[in-house]
Design an enzyme around this catalytic site. Structure first.
Site, PDB file in Angstrom:
ATOM      1  N   HIS A  48       0.931  -1.148   0.264  1.00 26.80           N
ATOM      2  CA  HIS A  48      -0.194   0.009   0.626  1.00 26.80           C
ATOM      3  C   HIS A  48       0.926   0.952   0.295  1.00 26.80           C
ATOM      4  O   HIS A  48       0.661   1.907   1.594  1.00 26.80           O
ATOM      5  CB  HIS A  48      -1.102   0.098   1.205  1.00 26.80           C
ATOM      6  CG  HIS A  48      -2.526   1.063   1.137  1.00 26.80           C
ATOM      7  ND1 HIS A  48      -2.014   1.896   1.416  1.00 26.80           N
ATOM      8  CD2 HIS A  48      -3.133   0.690   0.628  1.00 26.80           C
ATOM      9  CE1 HIS A  48      -3.541   2.641   1.359  1.00 26.80           C
ATOM     10  NE2 HIS A  48      -3.793   1.770   0.703  1.00 26.80           N
ATOM     11  N   PHE A  49       1.186   1.665  -0.992  1.00 28.76           N
ATOM     12  CA  PHE A  49       1.156   1.146  -2.358  1.00 28.76           C
ATOM     13  C   PHE A  49       2.541   1.160  -2.718  1.00 28.76           C
ATOM     14  O   PHE A  49       3.844   2.421  -2.282  1.00 28.76           O
ATOM     15  CB  PHE A  49       1.127   2.362  -3.249  1.00 28.76           C
ATOM     16  CG  PHE A  49      -0.902   2.219  -3.234  1.00 28.76           C
ATOM     17  CD1 PHE A  49      -1.732   1.437  -3.339  1.00 28.76           C
ATOM     18  CD2 PHE A  49      -1.503   3.616  -2.208  1.00 28.76           C
ATOM     19  CE1 PHE A  49      -2.604   1.616  -3.203  1.00 28.76           C
ATOM     20  CE2 PHE A  49      -2.406   3.677  -2.396  1.00 28.76           C
ATOM     21  CZ  PHE A  49      -3.479   2.548  -2.368  1.00 28.76           C
TER      22      PHE A  49
END
Length: 146
Positions: A48-49
């Site tokens: 993420h991410f």
């Protein structure tokens, strides 16, 4: 002030799901202020991410809920109980939280009676609001049979 070890003696959360590093202020049954030091080593940043790590908003809300739980579970009648979500109201995300940020977590009870409560919660970074809203919760006795 409460250390991480003291927090773990109040709420059941443990790594990697304990999202409070310390409690700066607490008034049992009324309010609490906590800190989460966000590091690149957080497990959620792996996905993420990749290349653009951002703390998931739901985990900011969870950190706020854990902060509120500390205040609720410090009351004598709630010791040994489990704090659980019963609702999230009007939550707004206003700023991304990234590695290196220090997340200040504030929870102030608006209502708390018979183990049910509602709290105003605010998460800030350097005085800038990252998330704010209201959460509802209950303190349940896990030893009682249904």
């Amino acid at each position: 002030m409460l250390t991480n070890v003291e927090i773990q003696n109040i709420i059941p959360h443990k790594y990697p799901f304990l999202l409070i590093d310390k409690i700066l202020e607490v008034e049992p049954g009324k309010r609490a202020v906590g800190i989460k030091n966000v590091t690149i080593n957080e497990p959620f940043f792996q996905g993420h991410f990749p290349g653009n790590p951002i703390m998931p908003g739901v985990l900011i809300v969870e950190a706020l809920a854990q902060t509120a739980c500390v205040a609720g579970l410090m009351l004598e009648e709630n010791k040994g109980k489990l704090g659980v979500f019963t609702g999230i109201e009007s939550m707004k995300f206003r700023r991304q939280v990234v590695p290196g940020d220090t997340l200040r977590l504030e929870a102030e009870f608006l209502a708390f009676k018979l183990g049910m409560g509602k709290a105003k919660v605010v998460a800030t970074v350097d005085g800038e609001v990252a998330a704010e809203g209201q959460i509802k919760f209950a303190m349940i006795d896990t030893n009682k049979k249904a």
